[in-house]
Scaffold this active site. Structure first.
Site, PDB file in Angstrom:
ATOM      1  N   HIS A  17       0.829  -1.204   0.000  1.00 51.72           N
ATOM      2  CA  HIS A  17       0.000   0.000   0.000  1.00 51.72           C
ATOM      3  C   HIS A  17       0.863   1.252   0.000  1.00 51.72           C
ATOM      4  O   HIS A  17       0.597   2.204  -0.716  1.00 51.72           O
ATOM      5  CB  HIS A  17      -0.908   0.017   1.241  1.00 51.72           C
ATOM      6  CG  HIS A  17      -2.193  -0.704   1.048  1.00 51.72           C
ATOM      7  ND1 HIS A  17      -3.416  -0.076   1.099  1.00 51.72           N
ATOM      8  CD2 HIS A  17      -2.447  -2.006   0.790  1.00 51.72           C
ATOM      9  CE1 HIS A  17      -4.375  -0.962   0.887  1.00 51.72           C
ATOM     10  NE2 HIS A  17      -3.805  -2.156   0.706  1.00 51.72           N
ATOM     11  N   ASP A 113      -4.064   7.012   2.312  1.00 49.91           N
ATOM     12  CA  ASP A 113      -4.584   5.722   1.869  1.00 49.91           C
ATOM     13  C   ASP A 113      -6.087   5.734   2.144  1.00 49.91           C
ATOM     14  O   ASP A 113      -6.538   6.145   3.229  1.00 49.91           O
ATOM     15  CB  ASP A 113      -3.906   4.592   2.664  1.00 49.91           C
ATOM     16  CG  ASP A 113      -4.183   3.232   2.058  1.00 49.91           C
ATOM     17  OD1 ASP A 113      -5.371   2.842   1.977  1.00 49.91           O
ATOM     18  OD2 ASP A 113      -3.237   2.560   1.640  1.00 49.91           O
ATOM     19  N   HIS A 144     -16.932  -2.085  -3.575  1.00 49.94           N
ATOM     20  CA  HIS A 144     -17.186  -1.536  -2.231  1.00 49.94           C
ATOM     21  C   HIS A 144     -18.254  -0.451  -2.270  1.00 49.94           C
ATOM     22  O   HIS A 144     -19.107  -0.366  -1.392  1.00 49.94           O
ATOM     23  CB  HIS A 144     -15.883  -0.999  -1.625  1.00 49.94           C
ATOM     24  CG  HIS A 144     -14.908  -2.080  -1.297  1.00 49.94           C
ATOM     25  ND1 HIS A 144     -15.182  -3.068  -0.382  1.00 49.94           N
ATOM     26  CD2 HIS A 144     -13.672  -2.360  -1.773  1.00 49.94           C
ATOM     27  CE1 HIS A 144     -14.149  -3.897  -0.303  1.00 49.94           C
ATOM     28  NE2 HIS A 144     -13.227  -3.487  -1.142  1.00 49.94           N
ATOM     29  N   TRP A 347      -2.798  -5.952  -7.161  1.00 47.95           N
ATOM     30  CA  TRP A 347      -2.974  -4.924  -8.178  1.00 47.95           C
ATOM     31  C   TRP A 347      -1.634  -4.414  -8.733  1.00 47.95           C
ATOM     32  O   TRP A 347      -1.483  -4.194  -9.934  1.00 47.95           O
ATOM     33  CB  TRP A 347      -3.818  -3.768  -7.645  1.00 47.95           C
ATOM     34  CG  TRP A 347      -4.055  -2.715  -8.687  1.00 47.95           C
ATOM     35  CD1 TRP A 347      -3.770  -1.392  -8.605  1.00 47.95           C
ATOM     36  CD2 TRP A 347      -4.626  -2.919 -10.005  1.00 47.95           C
ATOM     37  NE1 TRP A 347      -4.116  -0.751  -9.777  1.00 47.95           N
ATOM     38  CE2 TRP A 347      -4.641  -1.671 -10.651  1.00 47.95           C
ATOM     39  CE3 TRP A 347      -5.102  -4.035 -10.697  1.00 47.95           C
ATOM     40  CZ2 TRP A 347      -5.125  -1.504 -11.948  1.00 47.95           C
ATOM     41  CZ3 TRP A 347      -5.578  -3.874 -11.993  1.00 47.95           C
ATOM     42  CH2 TRP A 347      -5.581  -2.613 -12.593  1.00 47.95           C
ATOM     43  N   ASN A 348      -0.652  -4.241  -7.852  1.00 50.70           N
ATOM     44  CA  ASN A 348       0.636  -3.744  -8.349  1.00 50.70           C
ATOM     45  C   ASN A 348       1.267  -4.739  -9.303  1.00 50.70           C
ATOM     46  O   ASN A 348       1.824  -4.361 -10.342  1.00 50.70           O
ATOM     47  CB  ASN A 348       1.588  -3.436  -7.184  1.00 50.70           C
ATOM     48  CG  ASN A 348       1.051  -2.302  -6.341  1.00 50.70           C
ATOM     49  OD1 ASN A 348       1.016  -1.157  -6.797  1.00 50.70           O
ATOM     50  ND2 ASN A 348       0.586  -2.602  -5.142  1.00 50.70           N
ATOM     51  N   GLU A 352       2.173  -4.093 -13.223  1.00 49.99           N
ATOM     52  CA  GLU A 352       3.558  -4.278 -13.707  1.00 49.99           C
ATOM     53  C   GLU A 352       3.581  -5.266 -14.866  1.00 49.99           C
ATOM     54  O   GLU A 352       4.364  -5.118 -15.807  1.00 49.99           O
ATOM     55  CB  GLU A 352       4.456  -4.743 -12.545  1.00 49.99           C
ATOM     56  CG  GLU A 352       4.712  -3.618 -11.541  1.00 49.99           C
ATOM     57  CD  GLU A 352       5.162  -4.100 -10.155  1.00 49.99           C
ATOM     58  OE1 GLU A 352       5.523  -5.281 -10.011  1.00 49.99           O
ATOM     59  OE2 GLU A 352       5.136  -3.277  -9.206  1.00 49.99           O
ATOM     60  N   ASP A 368      -8.843  -8.110  -2.606  1.00 51.35           N
ATOM     61  CA  ASP A 368      -9.320  -7.847  -3.977  1.00 51.35           C
ATOM     62  C   ASP A 368      -8.768  -8.840  -5.004  1.00 51.35           C
ATOM     63  O   ASP A 368      -9.063  -8.739  -6.188  1.00 51.35           O
ATOM     64  CB  ASP A 368      -8.905  -6.428  -4.380  1.00 51.35           C
ATOM     65  CG  ASP A 368      -7.386  -6.236  -4.324  1.00 51.35           C
ATOM     66  OD1 ASP A 368      -6.705  -7.057  -3.672  1.00 51.35           O
ATOM     67  OD2 ASP A 368      -6.879  -5.282  -4.923  1.00 51.35           O
TER      68      ASP A 368
HETATM   69  N1  UDP Z   1       7.773  -7.377  -5.387  1.00 52.13           N
HETATM   70  C1  UDP Z   1       9.093  -7.272  -5.765  1.00 52.13           C
HETATM   71  N2  UDP Z   1       9.896  -8.362  -5.632  1.00 52.13           N
HETATM   72  C2  UDP Z   1       9.458  -9.546  -5.157  1.00 52.13           C
HETATM   73  C3  UDP Z   1       8.090  -9.659  -4.796  1.00 52.13           C
HETATM   74  C4  UDP Z   1       7.275  -8.562  -4.925  1.00 52.13           C
HETATM   75  O1  UDP Z   1       9.554  -6.218  -6.212  1.00 52.13           O
HETATM   76  O2  UDP Z   1      10.260 -10.469  -5.077  1.00 52.13           O
HETATM   77  C5  UDP Z   1       6.912  -6.180  -5.508  1.00 52.13           C
HETATM   78  C6  UDP Z   1       6.162  -6.176  -6.828  1.00 52.13           C
HETATM   79  O3  UDP Z   1       6.945  -5.614  -7.853  1.00 52.13           O
HETATM   80  C7  UDP Z   1       4.927  -5.360  -6.490  1.00 52.13           C
HETATM   81  C8  UDP Z   1       4.719  -5.641  -5.005  1.00 52.13           C
HETATM   82  O4  UDP Z   1       5.923  -6.206  -4.509  1.00 52.13           O
HETATM   83  O5  UDP Z   1       5.174  -3.984  -6.695  1.00 52.13           O
HETATM   84  C9  UDP Z   1       3.573  -6.603  -4.756  1.00 52.13           C
HETATM   85  O6  UDP Z   1       2.408  -5.843  -4.823  1.00 52.13           O
HETATM   86  P1  UDP Z   1       0.985  -6.486  -5.050  1.00 52.13           P
HETATM   87  O7  UDP Z   1      -0.008  -5.381  -5.018  1.00 52.13           O
HETATM   88  O8  UDP Z   1       1.003  -7.297  -6.272  1.00 52.13           O
HETATM   89  O9  UDP Z   1       0.807  -7.501  -3.857  1.00 52.13           O
HETATM   90  P2  UDP Z   1       0.812  -7.373  -2.246  1.00 52.13           P
HETATM   91  O10 UDP Z   1       2.236  -7.309  -1.820  1.00 52.13           O
HETATM   92  O11 UDP Z   1       0.060  -6.104  -1.879  1.00 52.13           O
HETATM   93  O12 UDP Z   1       0.129  -8.607  -1.805  1.00 52.13           O
END
Ligand code: UDP
Length: 447
Positions: A17, A113, A144, A347-348, A352, A368
Site C-alpha cells: 500500500h 490511503d 465496495h 494490483w501492483n 507491472e 481484492d
Molecule cells: N515485489 C518485488 N519483488 C518480489 C516480490 C514482490 O519487487 O520479489 C513487488 C512487486 O513488484 C509489487 C509488489 O511487490 O510492486 C507486490 O504488490 P501487489 O499489489 O502485487 O501484492 P501485495 O504485496 O500487496 O500482496
C-alpha cells in the site's frame, strides 16, 4: 527553502500500500517543489521505502504501529493490521501535530490511503481537502461502493452467495459474489479490516477527490460510473509508466540469468507478493507442474517457504530454475525472456505485468485478488485463473502450457500488449492520466 504548502500524507503500512502512495507523492513533489509532503507511515515500512534518493520536499515521519513497545512483534499479518488500526487515528494525529510544529506550516490537505477513513473527519475538522488514494483497481473500489446493493441482492434471493452475478453493477457483469473481497460482508465476527473498509465506504462522499494508480481506459464503463459518483475520480497511473523507477543493480543475478537464456517469452516468473505464501500442498502441486513442464522458471520465494518444497526439488530443477528471496520484479517482467507470470493477483503485480506485456496465471488468496483475477481472465482477456482457484498438478500444467505454447496464450499476449498501449497513451502528455494528474495538483492546492 520556505515551503508555501504542507500536505499531510498518511500511509497504510501493510501489503503493498505505502509504496504506490510514495510513488505518487514523488511525482507530486517533483511537480510542486514549493510544497512540503510529510509522509507519515510506520517506522518499519518507512525503512523499506526511503533511501538515499529522497526528495528535499518529502519528509518521512514515523507513527506508532500499535504493536507492544520494546519487544519484537511475532504475530500474523492480520494481527498486525488489527493493532495498527486500534492505534489509529491517535498515532496519526500526534505525528501530524509534530510535522506542523517542526515545519511551522499547518497542513493544507490530507492525501491518505483510502483505508484510513478517519482522515475524512480529520480533514473536515481542519477545513482542508481530503484526497483518499485507492491503492487497488477501480473494479474493487466499485464493488465496495455498491456494498449495500450487493448485500440487498443476496438477501433477496435464496441463492448461495457464490452464485449471484453482479449484473446490476456497471462493468462488473462477468463477476459473481464469490469473486468479491470478503470484507464487503460484515457479518457478526467482522475483522478490523472489514470494519475499516465499510467505514471507508461511508466516508468517501466527504472526499474532494479519489485517486487511483490505474488508467481510465482499462475499465471505461466502471470509470464512467464512478465519475458520476465522486466529484473528482482521478485515475493517474500506471505510475510505473508515468515515472519509471530508477535502474537497479542486479544483486540477485536474476537479470543476468534471464539474459543468459536468450529466448524471448520462454521463462515463467512466479511471485505471490509481499504477504502470501501458498499452503504446502499447493506449493508441492506447483513444483510438480514446473518439473513436468520444464519451462525455465524464476521464483521469488521467501526462505521459510523454500524449506517446505518437496524433497530434492531445488536440486532437480537447478539447471532450468532460479529461486531468490526477493526479486527486482518490474525489471524481471520487463525482460524479453519472461513469457508468463504466476501471481496472487495483487494490483501492483497486475499493473507491472501489463506494463511489460506479460500474460498472467492467477491463484488469488484474499482481499481484492479474486476480483482482480476474474477481470484478468474474463474482462481483459490477459490471463487465466487456475482451475478451481487452487494449484493442482494437472490444473497448473494446463495453465502453463496454455499460456506458453498455444494460440490462446498468444491471444492473451496480444491483448496485454493492446492494454499496455492504452496505458502508455494515458500517461502521455495529453492522455487521461496526465490530465487527471494536473487536476490532482489543483485539488491539493499546488496549482
Ligand atoms: N515485489 C518485488 N519483488 C518480489 C516480490 C514482490 O519487487 O520479489 C513487488 C512487486 O513488484 C509489487 C509488489 O511487490 O510492486 C507486490 O504488490 P501487489 O499489489 O502485487 O501484492 P501485495 O504485496 O500487496 O500482496
Amino acid at each position: 527553502m520556505a515551503f508555501k504548502l504542507h500536505i499531510g500524507v498518511l500511509a497504510f503500512p501493510f501489503g503493498t500500500h505505502a509504496a504506490p502512495l510514495l510513488a505518487l507523492v514523488r511525482r507530486l513533489a517533483a511537480s510542486a517543489p514549493d510544497a512540503l509532503f510529510s509522509f507519515i507511515n510506520s517506522a518499519a515500512s518507512n525503512a523499506t521505502l526511503f533511501n538515499a534518493t529522497a526528495f528535499d520536499n518529502i519528509r518521512a515521519r514515523d507513527v506508532w504501529d500499535g504493536a507492544p513497545r520494546g519487544e519484537p512483534f511475532t504475530g500474523s499479518h492480520f494481527e498486525a493490521v488489527g493493532l495498527f488500526l486500534e492505534a489509529s487515528p491517535g498515532n496519526f494525529e500526534m505525528a501530524i501535530r509534530e510535522a506542523e510544529r517542526e515545519s511551522g506550516l499547518e497542513i493544507g490537505c490530507l492525501l491518505t490511503d483510502a483505508f484510513l477513513w478517519f482522515s475524512g473527519d480529520m480533514a473536515e475538522k481542519r477545513g482542508v481537502p481530503w484526497v483518499p488514494f485507492w491503492t487497488a483497481a477501480s473494479c474493487s473500489l466499485s464493488s465496495h461502493v455498491y456494498t449495500d446493493q450487493i448485500v440487498r441482492a443476496i438477501e433477496s434471493t435464496e441463492k448461495a452467495k457464490q452464485e449471484k452475478a453482479l449484473s446490476f453493477i456497471p462493468g462488473l457483469e462477468m463477476v459473481t459474489t464469490a469473486d468479491l473481497p470478503p470484507e464487503i460482508f460484515l457479518g457478526n465476527n467482522a475483522s478490523p479490516l472489514a470494519i475499516t473498509i465499510n467505514k471507508m465506504v461511508e466516508h468517501l462522499p466527504k472526499s474532494t477527490a479519489v485517486v487511483l494508480n490505474s488508467f481510465e481506459e482499462i475499465d471505461p464503463i466502471i470509470t464512467k460510473d464512478l465519475k458520476s459518483k465522486f466529484p473528482n475520480f482521478l485515475n493517474v497511473g500506471p505510475s510505473i509508466l508515468a515515472s519509471p523507477a530508477a535502474a537497479i543493480s542486479d544483486e540477485t543475478g536474476c537479470l543476468s540469468w534471464l539474459g543468459g537464456l536468450n529466448r524471448p517469452n520462454s521463462v515463467v516468473y512466479i511471485s505471490f507478493g509481499t504477504v502470501i505464501t501458498p499452503p504446502e500442498n499447493e506449493l508441492a502441486a506447483l513444483c510438480e507442474a514446473l518439473e513436468t513442464c520444464r519451462f525455465p522458471f524464476l521464483w521469488s520465494i521467501k526462505d521459510h517457504a523454500v524449506k517446505s518444497l518437496p524433497n530434492g526439488f531445488v536440486d532437480r530443477t537447478n539447471s532450468f530454475g532460479k529461486m531468490v528471496a526477493w526479486a527486482p520484479q518490474p525489471q524481471i517482467l520487463a525482460h524479453e525472456s519472461v513469457g508468463a507470470f504466476v501471481t496472487h493477483g495483487g494490483w501492483n503485480s497486475i499493473l507491472e505485468s501489463i506494463a511489460s506485456c506479460v500474460p498472467l496465471i492467477c491463484r488469488p488468496f484474499f482481499g481484492d485478488q479474486k476480483l482482480n483475477s476474474r477481470m484478468v481472465q474474463d474482462s481483459w482477456g490477459i490471463g487465466v485463473l487456475v482451475e478451481g482457484g487452487v494449484f493442482t498438478k494437472s490444473g497448473t500444467i494446463e495453465c502453463l502450457k496454455e499460456l506458453m505454447t498455444t494460440e490462446k496464450g498468444a491471444k492473451m499476449r496480444e491483448n496485454v500488449s493492446l492494454l499496455r498501449k492504452k496505458a502508455v497513451a494515458a500517461v502521455d502528455s495529453q492522455g487521461s492520466s496526465s490530465k487527471n494528474f494536473d487536476k490532482l495538483l489543483e485539488v491539493i492546492g499546488a496549482r
